[in-house]
Structures are given as structure tokens and as C-alpha cells.
Design a protein around this motif. Structure first.
Motif, PDB file in Angstrom:
ATOM      1  N   GLU A   1     -38.024 -45.075 -25.614  1.00  0.00           N
ATOM      2  CA  GLU A   1     -37.234 -45.536 -26.760  1.00  0.00           C
ATOM      3  C   GLU A   1     -36.000 -44.663 -26.938  1.00  0.00           C
ATOM      4  N   ARG A   2     -36.160 -43.383 -26.750  1.00  0.00           N
ATOM      5  CA  ARG A   2     -35.016 -42.464 -26.872  1.00  0.00           C
ATOM      6  C   ARG A   2     -33.954 -42.794 -25.821  1.00  0.00           C
ATOM      7  N   ASP A   3     -34.387 -43.036 -24.583  1.00  0.00           N
ATOM      8  CA  ASP A   3     -33.444 -43.426 -23.524  1.00  0.00           C
ATOM      9  C   ASP A   3     -32.740 -44.734 -23.881  1.00  0.00           C
ATOM     10  N   GLN A   4     -33.494 -45.697 -24.404  1.00  0.00           N
ATOM     11  CA  GLN A   4     -32.901 -46.988 -24.779  1.00  0.00           C
ATOM     12  C   GLN A   4     -31.850 -46.805 -25.869  1.00  0.00           C
ATOM     13  N   ASP A   5     -32.178 -45.992 -26.884  1.00  0.00           N
ATOM     14  CA  ASP A   5     -31.215 -45.744 -27.964  1.00  0.00           C
ATOM     15  C   ASP A   5     -29.960 -45.075 -27.428  1.00  0.00           C
TER      16      ASP A   5
ATOM     17  N   LEU B   1     -28.822 -45.099 -24.284  1.00  0.00           N
ATOM     18  CA  LEU B   1     -28.088 -46.027 -23.426  1.00  0.00           C
ATOM     19  C   LEU B   1     -27.324 -47.048 -24.277  1.00  0.00           C
ATOM     20  N   ASN B   2     -27.950 -47.569 -25.322  1.00  0.00           N
ATOM     21  CA  ASN B   2     -27.252 -48.494 -26.225  1.00  0.00           C
ATOM     22  C   ASN B   2     -26.019 -47.840 -26.826  1.00  0.00           C
ATOM     23  N   ASP B   3     -26.160 -46.600 -27.283  1.00  0.00           N
ATOM     24  CA  ASP B   3     -25.020 -45.884 -27.862  1.00  0.00           C
ATOM     25  C   ASP B   3     -23.899 -45.712 -26.840  1.00  0.00           C
TER      26      ASP B   3
END
Length: 193
Positions: free
Chosen positions: A162-166, A168-170
């Protein structure tokens, strides 16, 4: 047409890939030999975004083919659904949203009405106007198609924390904002269908 009430989604579970080298690494190795001053970090980011765009587009194409839909038809269904209940729009508004001429929009709507995905209604606020409404069949087919595609895209969740996804989204948001500020938004393109 697919009977979505009887259709069961049977996509295999998603397995994240093992970390390692990808095709972009191999390409960059060659380019760095040929163009030593190449900015490998930037080139790697841009190339990976392009690879992902092509692969994700292929999964979309496969999903649409599975349900007998075209990109153009799913764009219409999505536009009507995006507008919220009661899931109606006008042909003019749809044509504008999708970047189509009125003639192209009419042809697309004719085909979709014949397939039972949409219906034309009289506009109660305009004697000459028409409203386009999703049928129950059109709404169910759209929802099923979206669910199948979401299962394919679950590879993101399986691969990244989830941290990676957040993060990457940023990062991608920053790039989208920077590129659209610098070069403008991408114009709507007519997608066949």
C-alpha cells in the motif's frame, strides 16, 4: 450478448512477478553503449510507463473482446454511468465528452440501441430532445466488464505494498501535472467502435 446474470468471472489468481531485470533494462544497456550521455533514469521511467500502457491496453482490449464490446461502446456506457443516476445523457453531451461528431455519435448509439445496451427516451424538458439511458442489460454488462478488468489490474495490489502504491500514485500525479502544464492536456481522440 453475454447473459451477465449467468456469467461467472473465472480469472486465475494474480501472482506477483519475481524482482529482476525487465526488457527495459536490456534495452537501456544497449542504448547506453551506443549513447553514453543518455539519461538512463529518465529513459527507464518513460519506457516503463509506455510498456505498462501497452500491456494494460491489451488487457482492456481482451476484456472488451470477451464481452463483445468495442472501446467506443464502453466509452458511451462509462460516460452515462459517470453522470450518475438515473444514468441518462443527451447525444450532444455524449458526443462532446467523447470527441465525436453528431453523425458518428448517432451511428454508435444506433448500434448500441440495437444491442439492447441503451434506449432513447423523449426528453421531458425539450420536445425535440432525446435522452440516452442505460438499459438494465447495458448497466449489468458494464459492471461485469469493469469487474473483470479490475481483477486483472489487481496485479498492482499483488505486486506493490500500500505504501508503494501511494508513493507511485504521488509520483505519477506529479508527472501528469508537470507534463500537462508544459505540453497541455491530451486532446480527446475518436476511438473506433
Amino acid at each position: 450478448m453475454v447473459d451477465v446474470k449467468k456469467f461467472e468471472v473465472d480469472n486465475p489468481p494474480v501472482t506477483p512477478p519475481e524482482p529482476g531485470r525487465d526488457s527495459v533494462d536490456e534495452k537501456l544497456e544497449v542504448w547506453l553503449r551506443e549513447i553514453p550521455e543518455l539519461d538512463a533514469r529518465t529513459e527507464g521511467i518513460v519506457d516503463r510507463i509506455n510498456v505498462l500502457q501497452r500491456v494494460i491496453r491489451k488487457t482492456h482490449d481482451d476484456t472488451l473482446e470477451q464481452f463483445g464490446l468495442s472501446w467506443g461502446e464502453v466509452q458511451v456506457l462509462s460516460s452515462i454511468r459517470y453522470g450518475g443516476a438515473p444514468y441518462q445523457s443527451t447525444p450532444g453531451r455524449l458526443a462532446s465528452q467523447l470527441g465525436l461528431s453528431s453523425g458518428a455519435m448517432t451511428a454508435r448509439l444506433d448500434k448500441m440501441e440495437e444491442a439492447g445496451l441503451i434506449r432513447r427516451l423523449r426528453d421531458p424538458d425539450d420536445r425535440r430532445g432525446v435522452l440516452i439511458e442505460l438499459t438494465e442489460s447495458g448497466r449489468e454488462l458494464w459492471e461485469t466488464t469493469i469487474a473483470v478488468q479490475a481483477e486483472k489490474e489487481a496485479l498492482v495490489q499483488a505486486t506493490l505494498t500500500e505504501r508503494d502504491q501511494d508513493r507511485l500514485n504521488d509520483l505519477l500525479r506529479r508527472l501528469v501535472l508537470a507534463f500537462t502544464r508544459e505540453y497541455g492536456a491530451v486532446p480527446k481522440r475518436h476511438v473506433g467502435g
